[in-house]
Design a protein around this motif. Structure first.
Motif, PDB file in Angstrom:
ATOM      1  N   LEU A   1      97.456 -45.831 -67.439  1.00 51.29           N
ATOM      2  CA  LEU A   1      97.600 -44.793 -66.423  1.00 51.29           C
ATOM      3  C   LEU A   1      98.392 -43.652 -67.036  1.00 51.29           C
ATOM      4  N   PHE A   2      97.820 -42.474 -67.015  1.00 52.73           N
ATOM      5  CA  PHE A   2      98.534 -41.297 -67.504  1.00 52.73           C
ATOM      6  C   PHE A   2      98.916 -40.375 -66.353  1.00 52.73           C
ATOM      7  N   GLY A   3      98.094 -40.367 -65.330  1.00 55.62           N
ATOM      8  CA  GLY A   3      98.338 -39.450 -64.220  1.00 55.62           C
ATOM      9  C   GLY A   3      99.408 -39.987 -63.289  1.00 55.62           C
ATOM     10  N   LYS A   4     100.165 -39.062 -62.719  1.00 47.78           N
ATOM     11  CA  LYS A   4     101.252 -39.447 -61.801  1.00 47.78           C
ATOM     12  C   LYS A   4     100.699 -40.170 -60.567  1.00 47.78           C
TER      13      LYS A   4
ATOM     14  N   ALA B   1      97.567 -41.593 -60.433  1.00 44.02           N
ATOM     15  CA  ALA B   1      96.414 -42.421 -60.770  1.00 44.02           C
ATOM     16  C   ALA B   1      96.641 -43.844 -60.266  1.00 44.02           C
ATOM     17  N   ARG B   2      95.542 -44.518 -59.989  1.00 44.98           N
ATOM     18  CA  ARG B   2      95.663 -45.888 -59.496  1.00 44.98           C
ATOM     19  C   ARG B   2      94.496 -46.724 -60.007  1.00 44.98           C
ATOM     20  N   MET B   3      94.791 -47.928 -60.354  1.00 41.92           N
ATOM     21  CA  MET B   3      93.751 -48.781 -60.923  1.00 41.92           C
ATOM     22  C   MET B   3      93.839 -50.194 -60.355  1.00 41.92           C
TER      23      MET B   3
END
Lengths: 339, 482, 254
Positions: free
Chosen positions: A231-234, A236-238
């Motif tokens: 995860l790079f984005g603040k 982001a969700r996976m």
């Protein structure tokens, strides 16, 4: 995304879900393509080896939504590669559904490489159902900003049948991606491996489900499931779900899933060799995605790299893409020209 | 392989060792569930009004729910009206003041179970609370614990003696709306254990509760609440058995743990409810909601479970990591033999910064057993620096069993590190051959290998129970080689 | 000139270096020995700028710069090279690309144009011959599936190509067979000149048989407890570190 001039060999073109006989090129020994009148149902039948078939899905949303039903049948002992490119620039909400089905007979091998890069208005929904007695290798690369949902069910029906599914997601912007892979081992000594890598930037959301089912008659099944995400984005969700249901004791199953960042030790190693911080990050990111690019790299018929993947990676890494890439891709020159 | 098969057969036909019925007079509520049942139970226990109201809220909510279907389990429909929701041994009417007043037959029961209720026998330094059917019958070592300020008593007693603590904490970790079975428990729970460890106290001994379902057609709905004030520590162990009965019995418990700043709670379970027979007849339905809240900074909750019994196990001891730097752990051995089905695992919910969780799950499937690991690791956006490591391994013994894995990783924080590893295998011929070649019998070899497989979990148990767990596993698996 | 002055560092709150003093001049080879856990590798990591370490006190003057102020890559550009004890594997990254990226990063920092492919190949091939590496290694992923010896040769290759002013070899000799050991030693020998400084961390005399150090230091419990000439290494080989405990004890008292 694609330069049609580079394509030599059979070509199937779908425009907004409709098969275009005019734009396609179906003359080829061993290949039979049947489309119904409205162009939404297409059956591709191979009785001999065909080096590569190209399949373009252009989704610009200029005509009404209609699902495509695409069936690919390989007779026994036949091998081919299908290079699928899904792209489009629709500027309003548009959904395209693909129902595809592959029948891979014994001794045959189907390598399917799918490149998906759609604008944010497109929703791409694919439902696959595959009957495999030989070998199916599927590679899917999802870039872009769209909403992608893919469900795939693979049934390994004959002894020694194999299925390899590799996926790469580079999630940007508000993109959403859901991949559900279900592989059923229904015969002895069948093999499946699933590898999934995701890099999530910005507000990207992703979900991956890999399900391997081993029936009680599937003695000697081999299952590998690996998913790794960063995860790079603040925001982001996976979600990752590597699932197994096993009803047979003669199996070797391995699965692993990780969520993490770039390896600090490796970053330090690269920096202590003089690479700048962002270069080191790019290099490690590239290294991270390699494992799921092996199928693409093994193919001789892949269209020349158009740097789409690199640009997406750079965007996710939150770095000004162009300057990075010029420098970064010098490695490719070395590889192709000199060695 | 013939001898092996014979050995499996022998083993599979082995009798459940705790399957005796104790013949004591009991006050048992007739089967059926209505608002009146809830009121009756509450009145029987002379509960304050807030608790009755809470039970009623739960009951009304429960009526709107249906049973969860998502687990990897085949459950025959349960007739909730055919169950008795309260059974109490007669002598409990006037609660015994000391062990001398407890019905000798009950004490005998616990002796048979190997649970030393008599303090002279409890040299191991374990304080025991025993719950028989619906009621707590005896708690040992009360005085010594009281000296340290530790409260360890039955839940009913806590309701009478410490209603303010109950009011403050009950339902704060597992709300009455949580899930079908927890809601049912909230409405009809009968008894259970209560533990309170004051600030700065390290509980001087292991605390332990033994649960036994005795009466026929009875559901057991106990509720346990453990509160660890800042800088305190407690290790708690529960053990469970039930008699052999042809019909299924329902057990729907709720356990709530609260750990405040720097407090640590270690909760261990050795569950050996009657698993039913080789045809899947009878056995306990074990639907349990266990959850701990690491509410304080640097608090720690550790679940260890050895699940060898029950026809059906549906249980996910979880930790909510609210406090910064808090730690959650889950160590599990689950064995499914005969026709047993287990769907068990954990949830680790990371809310605070630098929270860490570890999950080690070992599933063993034999006979026609079905064993599923189901887990969730969630890292919320604010849980900076969260770490999780999960390892879940499955071992298959025999060709009619199943091993299943359903992990779910939900990561929403960009610096989370989550690692999940799993493997599924059977005992390899090579391992067996190696042992046989060294002169070790097949049974011993299997037991050695299985114990090795489970070692990392057994190590988490208090010493005397680790031995017990190991024996339990050996008994459950002798000769089960395919 | 490199001056380490009262350097103290800790890892996760645990003090490892407890006041290291060491001055190294251009052209000198310093060997650093000492028992396991003395802090040798920590010192190497601090000099290279590893992020896991916290310097709590002291300074490192590197020519006219304060070394501790520099990022790891800036140290590299300034001529600091650390040969890693455990080089990191980079799946999917070709050695050729990696080497070129590193060389060009150095050239850019020095205001030079990137090396063209032809010059790069020339230079790399020559260096590979010197370290006894087959050209096929350029096509392999960095340190992926390399044996212990191959990894160390690869480290020496990078050292030759990056031409450092201050090279730190962190137990580069451990786990090597005789041939690989000779390669490492010869690599170092061939780079010895009046401008370069070496800090060779090792457990064994055998590397020092070829690389004759000018100075030998013993690091124990986070401090340099004894310094001397090459003969000190021989004494250590002969008698181990036990006899030093008196020295160490004495130092602690003083």
């Amino acid at each position: 995304m694609i330069n049609l001039d580079q394509i030599t060999g059979p070509l199937l073109v779908f425009i907004d879900g409709q098969f275009s006989l005019e734009a396609s090129q179906t003359e080829c020994i061993g290949l039979e393509v049947k489309a119904d009148n409205d162009g939404h149902t297409v059956v591709v039948h191979l009785s001999q080896d065909v080096p590569a078939i190209y399949c373009l899905h252009q989704c610009d949303g200029l005509s009404p939504e209609a699902p495509i039903a695409l069936t690919v049948k390989l007779d026994a002992g036949v091998s081919t590669e299908i290079h699928e490119y899904v792209f489009g620039e629709a500027n309003q909400a548009y959904q395209q559904t693909l129902q595809w089905r592959c029948e891979v007979a014994q001794g045959s091998h189907l390598l399917w490489l799918s490149h998906q890069n759609l604008s944010e208005h497109v929703r791409w929904h694919s439902q696959g159902e595959h009957y495999v007695e030989g070998q199916l290798s599927y590679h899917v690369e999802t870039l872009g900003q769209s909403l992608i949902e893919a469900e795939m069910l693979v049934k390994l029906l004959a002894e020694n049948a194999e299925c390899h599914v590799h996926g790469l997601l580079v999630g940007q912007g508000q993109s959403k991606s859901r991949q559900d892979w279900r592989i059923e081992h229904l015969a002895p000594n069948t093999t499946c491996d699933m590898h999934y890598r995701a890099l999530m930037g910005n507000n990207a959301q992703g979900s991956w489900l890999g399900h391997a089912h081993v029936a009680d008659q599937a003695k000697g099944a081999k299952v590998t499931q690996m998913s790794r995400q960063m995860l790079f984005g603040k925001h982001a969700r996976m979600h990752a779900k590597p699932e197994l249901t096993i009803h047979c004791d003669e199996v070797a199953c391995q699965h692993g899933a990780t969520v993490g960042q770039l390896d600090e030790q490796a970053l330090f190693y690269l920096r202590s060799r003089g690479l700048l911080h962002w270069q080191a990050r790019m290099l490690l990111t590239w290294s991270f995605v390699q494992e799921v690019l092996v199928m693409r790299q093994a193919s001789k018929h892949c269209l020349p790299e158009d740097s789409m993947l690199q640009q997406s990676l750079a965007a996710v890494m939150d770095h000004d893409g162009t300057s990075v890439l010029n420098d970064f891709w010098q490695g490719k020159e070395v590889k192709h020209d000199e060695w | 392989m013939t001898t092996q098969n014979q050995a499996i057969e022998d083993h599979l036909n082995q009798r459940y060792q705790h399957g005796f019925v104790t013949d004591v007079d009991a006050d048992t509520l007739p089967p059926g569930l209505s608002e009146n049942t809830v009121r009756w139970i509450s009145a029987q226990k002379n509960e304050p009004d807030f608790l009755l109201q809470w039970r009623l809220q739960a009951f009304r909510h429960w009526q709107t729910l249906s049973e969860p279907q998502w687990a990897h389990l085949h459950i025959d429909p349960i007739d909730f009206q055919a169950i008795s929701y309260y059974s109490s041994p007669h002598s409990k009417k006037d609660a015994p003041k000391s062990l001398d007043e407890v019905d000798p037959k009950l004490l005998e029961t616990y002796e048979k179970l190997g649970i030393p209720l008599h303090e002279r026998a409890a040299l191991a330094g374990v304080a025991v609370d025993a719950v028989f059917d619906s009621v707590s019958v005896a708690t040992t070592f009360k005085d010594k614990l009281a000296e340290a300020g530790v409260i360890f008593c039955s839940f009913s007693e806590a309701v009478q003696q410490h209603p303010e603590l109950i009011k403050q904490y009950l339902g704060t970790v597992v709300p009455y709306r949580d899930n079908f079975y927890a809601t049912l428990n909230s409405a009809v729970f009968s008894d259970g254990s209560f533990v309170y460890i004051p600030k700065g106290v390290r509980c001087p001994m292991e605390l332990s509760t033994y649960f036994r379902i005795n009466a026929a057609n009875t559901g057991q709905f106990e509720r346990t609440l453990i509160i660890a004030e800042p800088d305190s520590y407690v290790s708690y162990l529960e053990g469970c058995t039930a008699p052999m009965r042809d019909e299924n019995q329902l057990h729907a418990a709720v356990v709530e743990l609260v750990a405040l700043d720097r407090a640590e709670i270690k909760y261990s379970t050795v569950q050996n409810w009657y698993p039913g027979d080789e045809n899947g007849k009878g056995g306990i339905y074990n639907f349990v909601t266990k959850r701990g809240a690491c509410r304080g900074q640097a608090s720690k909750i550790s679940w260890t479970q050895v699940e060898t019994g029950s026809a059906i196990t549906w249980k996910y001891p979880s930790v909510v990591l609210q406090g910064d730097d808090s730690v959650g752990e889950f160590y599990s051995v689950a064995l499914s033999n005969l026709c047993q089905q287990a769907d068990t695992g954990t949830k680790m919910i990371h809310l605070g910064k630098n929270t860490k969780s570890t999950i080690i799950s070992k599933g063993i499937s034999a006979g026609k057993g079905q064993n599923a690991y189901r887990g969730m690791v969630r890292v919320t956006p604010k849980a900076k620096g969260a770490r999780n490591f999960t390892q879940c391994d499955s071992l298959l013994i025999g060709s009619s069993c199943g091993a299943h894995t359903f992990p779910h990783i939900d990561a929403a924080c960009d610096d989370a590190i989550i690692e999940h590893e799993a493997s599924t295998a059977k005992i390899s011929e090579d391992q067996l051959f190696y042992c046989l070649q060294r002169g070790i019998s097949e049974e011993n070899a299997v037991s050695m290998i299985v114990n090795g497989f489970c070692r990392s979990v057994f190590q988490q148990l208090p010493m005397e129970f680790a031995v017990e767990a190991q024996k339990l596993l050996e008994v459950s698996l002798e000769g089960a080689v395919g | 000139m490199i001056v380490i002055d009262n350097l103290q560092a800790e890892v996760e709150g645990k003090a490892i270096l407890k006041g290291v003093n060491l001055t190294m001049n251009p052209g000198e080879v310093h060997a650093l020995m000492g028992p396991n856990g003395a802090g040798k590798s920590t010192l190497a990591d601090v000099l290279a700028g590893h992020g896991d370490l916290t310097v709590t006190s002291g300074s490192v003057r590197y020519y006219d710069q304060n070394l501790l102020d520099l990022a790891p890559e800036e140290r590299s550009h300034a001529g600091v090279f650390k040969a890693f004890q455990y080089p990191v594997a980079l799946p999917g990254v070709k050695n050729a690309y990696f080497l070129k990226a590193a060389i060009n990063a150095h050239r850019k920092a020095q205001g030079q144009d990137p090396l063209d492919a032809f010059d790069f190949i020339q230079m790399t091939k020559e260096a590979m011959v010197r370290v006894g590496m087959d050209e096929s290694f350029l096509q392999r992923d960095v340190n992926v599936g390399f044996s212990g010896g191959e990894k160390k040769r690869n480290e020496v290759l990078q050292m030759l190509l990056l031409d450092p002013k201050f090279a730190i070899l962190d137990e580069t000799d451990s786990g090597l067979d005789i041939d690989a050991l000779r390669t490492v030693a010869e690599g170092v020998q061939s780079l010895r000149d009046s401008k370069r400084t070496f800090l060779v961390i090792t457990h064994y005399q055998r590397l020092l048989d070829t690389i004759k150090p000018d100075f030998v230091h013993v690091l124990a419990n986070g401090k340099i407890v004894k310094s001397g000439g090459p003969e000190l290494a021989l004494t250590l080989e002969d008698q181990g570190y036990a006899w030093l405990s008196d020295v160490e004890g004495h130092n602690d008292k003083s």
